[in-house]
Design an enzyme around this catalytic site. Structure first.
Site, PDB file in Angstrom:
ATOM      1  N   TYR A   1      -8.211 -11.779  -1.513  1.00  0.00           N
ATOM      2  CA  TYR A   1      -7.322 -10.686  -1.924  1.00  0.00           C
ATOM      3  C   TYR A   1      -7.691 -10.202  -3.338  1.00  0.00           C
ATOM      4  O   TYR A   1      -7.803  -8.993  -3.595  1.00  0.00           O
ATOM      5  CB  TYR A   1      -5.859 -11.142  -1.853  1.00  0.00           C
ATOM      6  CG  TYR A   1      -4.918 -10.140  -2.484  1.00  0.00           C
ATOM      7  CD1 TYR A   1      -4.570  -8.972  -1.801  1.00  0.00           C
ATOM      8  CD2 TYR A   1      -4.401 -10.336  -3.767  1.00  0.00           C
ATOM      9  CE1 TYR A   1      -3.729  -8.025  -2.399  1.00  0.00           C
ATOM     10  CE2 TYR A   1      -3.567  -9.404  -4.366  1.00  0.00           C
ATOM     11  CZ  TYR A   1      -3.237  -8.249  -3.672  1.00  0.00           C
ATOM     12  OH  TYR A   1      -2.421  -7.311  -4.248  1.00  0.00           O
TER      13      TYR A   1
ATOM     14  N   VAL B   1      -2.789   0.173  -9.151  1.00  0.00           N
ATOM     15  CA  VAL B   1      -2.365   0.108 -10.555  1.00  0.00           C
ATOM     16  C   VAL B   1      -3.483   0.445 -11.550  1.00  0.00           C
ATOM     17  O   VAL B   1      -3.240   0.515 -12.746  1.00  0.00           O
ATOM     18  CB  VAL B   1      -1.741  -1.258 -10.928  1.00  0.00           C
ATOM     19  CG1 VAL B   1      -0.403  -1.454 -10.262  1.00  0.00           C
ATOM     20  CG2 VAL B   1      -2.695  -2.391 -10.611  1.00  0.00           C
TER      21      VAL B   1
ATOM     22  N   SER C   1      -4.756  -1.695  -5.409  1.00  0.00           N
ATOM     23  CA  SER C   1      -4.080  -1.609  -4.106  1.00  0.00           C
ATOM     24  C   SER C   1      -4.648  -0.546  -3.174  1.00  0.00           C
ATOM     25  O   SER C   1      -4.257  -0.492  -2.010  1.00  0.00           O
ATOM     26  CB  SER C   1      -2.595  -1.364  -4.308  1.00  0.00           C
ATOM     27  OG  SER C   1      -1.963  -2.605  -4.494  1.00  0.00           O
TER      28      SER C   1
ATOM     29  N   TYR D   1       4.132   2.644  -3.357  1.00  0.00           N
ATOM     30  CA  TYR D   1       5.103   1.711  -3.940  1.00  0.00           C
ATOM     31  C   TYR D   1       6.525   2.203  -3.641  1.00  0.00           C
ATOM     32  O   TYR D   1       6.774   2.738  -2.559  1.00  0.00           O
ATOM     33  CB  TYR D   1       4.863   1.556  -5.459  1.00  0.00           C
ATOM     34  CG  TYR D   1       3.462   1.105  -5.811  1.00  0.00           C
ATOM     35  CD1 TYR D   1       2.981  -0.135  -5.378  1.00  0.00           C
ATOM     36  CD2 TYR D   1       2.607   1.897  -6.568  1.00  0.00           C
ATOM     37  CE1 TYR D   1       1.697  -0.559  -5.710  1.00  0.00           C
ATOM     38  CE2 TYR D   1       1.326   1.462  -6.899  1.00  0.00           C
ATOM     39  CZ  TYR D   1       0.892   0.243  -6.461  1.00  0.00           C
ATOM     40  OH  TYR D   1      -0.372  -0.180  -6.784  1.00  0.00           O
TER      41      TYR D   1
ATOM     42  N   LYS E   1      -5.910  -1.788   0.090  1.00  0.00           N
ATOM     43  CA  LYS E   1      -5.063  -2.261   1.198  1.00  0.00           C
ATOM     44  C   LYS E   1      -5.274  -1.517   2.517  1.00  0.00           C
ATOM     45  O   LYS E   1      -5.330  -2.156   3.573  1.00  0.00           O
ATOM     46  CB  LYS E   1      -3.593  -2.285   0.756  1.00  0.00           C
ATOM     47  CG  LYS E   1      -3.377  -3.467  -0.222  1.00  0.00           C
ATOM     48  CD  LYS E   1      -2.046  -3.475  -0.929  1.00  0.00           C
ATOM     49  CE  LYS E   1      -1.930  -4.759  -1.760  1.00  0.00           C
ATOM     50  NZ  LYS E   1      -1.300  -4.626  -3.035  1.00  0.00           N
TER      51      LYS E   1
HETATM   52  N1  GLU Z   1      -3.838  -6.636  -8.290  1.00  0.00           N
HETATM   53  C1  GLU Z   1      -2.450  -6.516  -8.558  1.00  0.00           C
HETATM   54  C2  GLU Z   1      -1.638  -7.500  -7.770  1.00  0.00           C
HETATM   55  O1  GLU Z   1      -1.984  -7.858  -6.695  1.00  0.00           O
HETATM   56  C3  GLU Z   1      -1.923  -5.120  -8.334  1.00  0.00           C
HETATM   57  C4  GLU Z   1      -2.424  -4.423  -7.145  1.00  0.00           C
HETATM   58  C5  GLU Z   1      -1.884  -3.007  -7.091  1.00  0.00           C
HETATM   59  O2  GLU Z   1      -0.705  -2.812  -6.743  1.00  0.00           O
HETATM   60  O3  GLU Z   1      -2.653  -2.066  -7.341  1.00  0.00           O
HETATM   61  O4  GLU Z   1      -0.614  -7.924  -8.245  1.00  0.00           O
END
Ligand code: GLU
Length: 527
Positions: free
Chosen positions: A279, A349, A151, A331, A154
């Site tokens: 993605y 993650v 993530s 998060y 992002k």
């Molecule tokens: N790749 C995972 C997903 O899209 C986790 C991404 C993250 O939150 O680091 O579910």
């Protein structure tokens, strides 16, 4: 405004004077200044300069010194005069190292286990890197190991979509509110749009707004080239196994993507599978903390990469991105993180956290064990320690005197005293490197304070032999008198009454170079 040539000459000669010993500047002193400033050997701005310095004579005449200066004048002056974003970079790095050591014993948390590739990572891995907005760098631990960004992709995906669509258009498709739900929750806002670009639905949507008409391969090449540009051309990789696993275990992300289609949230002509693939690819980009810290510093620097000067993103877009990182980047811990730590951050993650202290420094921490919210346990611990030690909270007052946390953007002595007195303070502390930087900035080494106490008086009173030697080499007036008529030698002699061992070398050095006492009859042979 451009400097006149007279001003230029005087700034260059203060630089020379600051570093010269017997009319020559030791080349090593220049190299030491660069390494103490955190300018590393592989810095693209300094490559030619480092080559020239290494090829130069060990002792440089003024002419040879100025020839080096002309290779890279701005960087040369900035480093030698200590005018970097974090002036005391060595001290700053020591603090970071201390924090790193303190939290390294924290073994809490579990590896992410939704794909085998993340479950197989060595849980003991731990790395941290920093890069200031002037490209001062420092790394610890496993900082050459690659991990997938997950993530942490992002913010970059969001910036790319902003660059292409502009704020107005992009935010017709994605909101700016924290969701209050987990990152992959099957939920949209009241308008049927993703809550923000820092959660899965929002990142999928942003992906749909990047080079939508290009081939999937061209789009991915483009994105990789942007990551590289942000990282000052450091290596960025791609983990194909992670990508394949992400694709295979993606029911939730498929559900989100279809949910948005059902709500007619996408722009026209979006191929849903392409968007999802894109993605997963972004989550599978591989990086080191070294490179991630440079990316974070590009964001800290308004979208301009400190190592190359490339303007990768517009400053207003970076501002948008940092605002959302600050409210939604961690998060379900985002509110607490913004409150307690107050540094815009994004976590992934894989155990990575990218931190941005605007206008100061970018950092990256990586430690794979996660808490129940998906944030790296050691990483968050590291952030807590940072906040306890530094004035890095977005809403910290930079002038308040309510606590003793460090503000590394200010020069230690200048912030304590302001202006010219910094030099006297550095002399009383025996900090020769700082004295040199201040002379390089044009400080007059002979100037005293309100009581006529000069740097030499202070160095003599505090028995700072190195500072004294430096002042003697600079050729300061050895017999200046303070308002009570005392010379530096008088100060040293007075102190020697109580502690002759410490003050004898001070007295000898002053005498040897012509220092006299105003209270005793000066000896003739001492000039
Ligand atoms: N790749 C995972 C997903 O899209 C986790 C991404 C993250 O939150 O680091 O579910």
């Amino acid at each position: 405004m451009a400097m006149s040539s007279a001003e230029e000459y005087s700034s260059q000669s203060s630089l020379f004077r600051a570093f010269a010993r017997d009319g020559k500047v030791p080349r090593q002193l220049i190299l030491d200044s660069f390494s103490a400033s955190g300018i590393l050997d592989d810095d693209p701005r300094a490559k030619t300069l480092f080559k020239a310095i290494r090829a130069a004579e060990p002792l440089l005449s003024q002419e040879q010194f100025l020839a080096l200066h002309s290779v890279s004048p701005a960087l040369f002056e900035q480093v030698l005069a200590g005018q970097m974003a974090i002036p005391q970079f060595t001290e700053f790095s020591e603090q970071i190292e201390n924090i790193f050591d303190r939290v390294s014993g924290n073994k809490g948390g579990q590896l992410a286990n939704y794909i085998p590739q993340l479950e197989r990572v060595d849980p003991e891995k731990f790395a941290a890197s920093v890069c200031s907005v002037d490209g001062q760098r420092f790394s610890l631990g496993d900082s050459d190991d690659f991990f997938c960004v997950q993530s942490c992709s992002k913010p970059i995906t969001y910036c790319l979509a902003l660059e292409e669509q502009g704020e107005e258009v992009l935010h017709r498709y994605v909101g700016t509110e924290p969701s209050g739900k987990t990152f992959n929750e099957l939920t949209l806002n009241a308008k049927g749009l993703p809550h923000n670009p820092m959660i899965n639905a929002g990142a999928i949507m942003c992906g749909a707004l990047i080079k939508n008409d290009a081939d999937a391969s061209d789009r991915f090449d483009y994105v990789m080239s942007k990551w590289k540009e942000c990282a000052g051309n450091m290596k960025i990789g791609f983990d194909n196994a992670v990508y394949l696993s992400e694709r295979q275990t993606a029911d939730r992300n498929f559900a989100l993507a279809y949910f948005m289609r059902e709500k007619k949230a996408y722009p026209a002509d979006v191929n849903l599978l392409d968007v999802l693939e894109f993605y997963f690819q972004c989550c599978s980009i591989e990086i080191t903390t070294r490179a991630m810290a440079v990316i974070a510093s590009t964001l800290a620097n308004g979208g301009n990469c400190p190592l190359t000067g490339a303007q990768v993103f517009r400053p207003d877009h970076v501002k948008n991105c940092l605002s959302l990182m600050s409210s939604c980047g961690m998060y379900d811990f985002s509110g607490e993180f913004a409150f307690r730590i107050g540094i815009p951050a994004k976590s992934g993650v894989s155990g990575a956290i990218m931190l941005v202290v605007p206008n100061v420094v970018g950092m990256a921490v990586w430690s794979p064990r996660l808490d129940e919210l998906g944030n790296s346990v050691r990483g968050v611990d590291f952030c807590r320690q940072l906040a306890a030690r530094f004035k890095f909270h977005t809403f910290d007052s930079t002038t308040g005197l309510t606590d003793d946390r460090i503000d590394p953007r200010r020069n230690l002595y200048e912030s304590r005293l302001g202006g010219a007195n910094a030099f006297c303070w550095a002399a009383s502390e025996g900090d020769v490197a700082e004295m040199r930087r201040l002379v390089a900035r044009g400080v007059n080494a002979n100037v005293g304070d309100y009581d006529g106490r000069t740097a030499l008086h202070l160095a003599a009173s505090e028995a700072r032999l190195n500072a004294l030697r430096y002042l003697v080499e600079l050729g300061v007036d050895l017999n200046c008198q303070d308002r009570w008529g005392n010379t530096p030698l008088d100060d040293a002699m007075r102190q020697a009454d109580a502690d002759s061992n410490t003050y004898e070398p001070i007295i000898s050095m002053l005498r040897e170079h012509g220092g006299t006492s105003n209270k005793t009859v000066p000896s003739r042979q001492n000039k």
